[in-house]
Design a protein around this motif. Structure first.
Motif, PDB file in Angstrom:
ATOM      1  N   VAL A  57     -38.869 -39.681  -6.514  1.00 52.13           N
ATOM      2  CA  VAL A  57     -38.125 -40.746  -7.195  1.00 52.13           C
ATOM      3  C   VAL A  57     -38.781 -42.099  -6.921  1.00 52.13           C
ATOM      4  O   VAL A  57     -38.932 -42.924  -7.841  1.00 52.13           O
ATOM      5  N   GLU A  58     -39.199 -42.348  -5.672  1.00 47.03           N
ATOM      6  CA  GLU A  58     -39.860 -43.614  -5.347  1.00 47.03           C
ATOM      7  C   GLU A  58     -41.145 -43.790  -6.140  1.00 47.03           C
ATOM      8  O   GLU A  58     -41.438 -44.893  -6.626  1.00 47.03           O
ATOM      9  N   ALA A  59     -41.921 -42.721  -6.282  1.00 44.83           N
ATOM     10  CA  ALA A  59     -43.168 -42.802  -7.050  1.00 44.83           C
ATOM     11  C   ALA A  59     -42.877 -43.130  -8.511  1.00 44.83           C
ATOM     12  O   ALA A  59     -43.571 -43.959  -9.119  1.00 44.83           O
ATOM     13  N   VAL A  60     -41.845 -42.522  -9.065  1.00 45.18           N
ATOM     14  CA  VAL A  60     -41.456 -42.812 -10.448  1.00 45.18           C
ATOM     15  C   VAL A  60     -41.001 -44.268 -10.570  1.00 45.18           C
ATOM     16  O   VAL A  60     -41.390 -44.972 -11.513  1.00 45.18           O
ATOM     17  N   LEU A  61     -40.204 -44.736  -9.613  1.00 45.11           N
ATOM     18  CA  LEU A  61     -39.753 -46.132  -9.637  1.00 45.11           C
ATOM     19  C   LEU A  61     -40.934 -47.091  -9.560  1.00 45.11           C
ATOM     20  O   LEU A  61     -40.960 -48.118 -10.256  1.00 45.11           O
ATOM     21  N   LEU A  62     -41.924 -46.774  -8.736  1.00 42.69           N
ATOM     22  CA  LEU A  62     -43.114 -47.620  -8.623  1.00 42.69           C
ATOM     23  C   LEU A  62     -43.857 -47.683  -9.954  1.00 42.69           C
ATOM     24  O   LEU A  62     -44.267 -48.763 -10.398  1.00 42.69           O
ATOM     25  N   VAL A  63     -44.013 -46.554 -10.626  1.00 42.20           N
ATOM     26  CA  VAL A  63     -44.699 -46.522 -11.924  1.00 42.20           C
ATOM     27  C   VAL A  63     -43.906 -47.321 -12.964  1.00 42.20           C
ATOM     28  O   VAL A  63     -44.481 -48.116 -13.721  1.00 42.20           O
ATOM     29  N   VAL A  64     -42.589 -47.132 -13.004  1.00 38.30           N
ATOM     30  CA  VAL A  64     -41.752 -47.874 -13.961  1.00 38.30           C
ATOM     31  C   VAL A  64     -41.857 -49.372 -13.694  1.00 38.30           C
ATOM     32  O   VAL A  64     -41.983 -50.173 -14.629  1.00 38.30           O
ATOM     33  N   LEU A  65     -41.834 -49.754 -12.428  1.00 40.87           N
ATOM     34  CA  LEU A  65     -41.946 -51.173 -12.075  1.00 40.87           C
ATOM     35  C   LEU A  65     -43.311 -51.723 -12.485  1.00 40.87           C
ATOM     36  O   LEU A  65     -43.402 -52.842 -13.019  1.00 40.87           O
ATOM     37  N   ALA A  86     -47.256 -50.425  -3.535  1.00 38.80           N
ATOM     38  CA  ALA A  86     -48.128 -49.274  -3.784  1.00 38.80           C
ATOM     39  C   ALA A  86     -48.844 -48.848  -2.506  1.00 38.80           C
ATOM     40  O   ALA A  86     -48.965 -47.644  -2.223  1.00 38.80           O
ATOM     41  N   ALA A  87     -49.311 -49.812  -1.715  1.00 38.54           N
ATOM     42  CA  ALA A  87     -50.012 -49.489  -0.468  1.00 38.54           C
ATOM     43  C   ALA A  87     -49.095 -48.759   0.516  1.00 38.54           C
ATOM     44  O   ALA A  87     -49.505 -47.781   1.151  1.00 38.54           O
ATOM     45  N   ILE A  88     -47.861 -49.219   0.623  1.00 38.79           N
ATOM     46  CA  ILE A  88     -46.904 -48.553   1.523  1.00 38.79           C
ATOM     47  C   ILE A  88     -46.609 -47.144   1.019  1.00 38.79           C
ATOM     48  O   ILE A  88     -46.522 -46.194   1.816  1.00 38.79           O
ATOM     49  N   MET A  89     -46.470 -46.971  -0.279  1.00 32.10           N
ATOM     50  CA  MET A  89     -46.215 -45.638  -0.821  1.00 32.10           C
ATOM     51  C   MET A  89     -47.405 -44.707  -0.561  1.00 32.10           C
ATOM     52  O   MET A  89     -47.208 -43.533  -0.228  1.00 32.10           O
ATOM     53  N   VAL A  90     -48.617 -45.197  -0.711  1.00 33.10           N
ATOM     54  CA  VAL A  90     -49.796 -44.376  -0.413  1.00 33.10           C
ATOM     55  C   VAL A  90     -49.796 -43.992   1.061  1.00 33.10           C
ATOM     56  O   VAL A  90     -50.053 -42.827   1.412  1.00 33.10           O
ATOM     57  N   LEU A  91     -49.489 -44.934   1.936  1.00 35.29           N
ATOM     58  CA  LEU A  91     -49.411 -44.647   3.369  1.00 35.29           C
ATOM     59  C   LEU A  91     -48.367 -43.559   3.646  1.00 35.29           C
ATOM     60  O   LEU A  91     -48.631 -42.605   4.381  1.00 35.29           O
ATOM     61  N   LYS A  92     -47.195 -43.695   3.029  1.00 37.31           N
ATOM     62  CA  LYS A  92     -46.127 -42.715   3.248  1.00 37.31           C
ATOM     63  C   LYS A  92     -46.516 -41.337   2.727  1.00 37.31           C
ATOM     64  O   LYS A  92     -46.334 -40.331   3.426  1.00 37.31           O
TER      65      LYS A  92
END
Length: 166
Positions: A57-65, A86-92
């Motif tokens: 869901v977070e990845a989808v929210l990042l793309v939508v944003l 995006a950097a924090i999501m890649v780290l996670k």
């Protein structure tokens, strides 16, 4: 996507994302192990499912944003905040989740007794993510809702323009 929809998404997406982090990271995850009858293996299995779904869901929210920013005139600060998200999501997703999955596998296999400092890094990453999302949301609201100072400057500029043209 219309400019109006892009604007709405720039407000709604970070707010929903913040709510997701608060609900899962700071409420569900710690409370899960306090429920009667929940064993460590059961709690870890539930946690793995919940956090996998949350990360999707977070990845989808990042793309939508990102699309919403692309469809509207994004300021440098907004692009910077999006890059931070995006950097924090890649780290996670690329670093912390695989380490946590390996640790969970070891606990479930009985080769580890639990307790991992990686959990603290994941929590810290979500803390930083939350701060960036709040900052992003504040930037969006300030773009939409002019402050009283903006109104004063606008009124003074208008007064000077009208007064200077006489």
């Amino acid at each position: 996507m219309s400019t109006r929809l892009a604007l709405a998404l720039r407000l709604i997406v970070p707010a929903v994302w913040i709510g997701l982090i608060i609900a899962i990271d700071f409420i569900e995850a710690p409370l899960k192990f306090q429920a009667p009858g929940i064993t460590i293996p059961l709690g870890l299995g539930i946690g793995r499912l919940v956090f996998t779904a949350m990360n999707i869901v977070e990845a989808v929210l990042l793309v939508v944003l990102a699309i919403a920013l692309w469809r509207s005139a994004a300021q440098r600060r907004e692009r910077f905040l999006l890059a931070g998200l995006a950097a924090i999501m890649v780290l996670k997703l690329a670093v912390l989740r695989p380490l946590l999955a390996g640790h969970t596998d070891a606990v479930l296999a009985g080769t580890s007794d639990g307790g991992s400092s990686v959990h603290y890094f994941y929590i810290a990453a979500d803390g930083v993510l939350t701060v960036l999302l709040v900052w992003f949301l504040i930037v969006q609201v300030r773009r939409i809702v002019p402050t009283q100072l903006d109104d004063v400057v606008l009124a003074a500029t208008e007064h000077a323009r009208v007064g200077g043209s006489r």
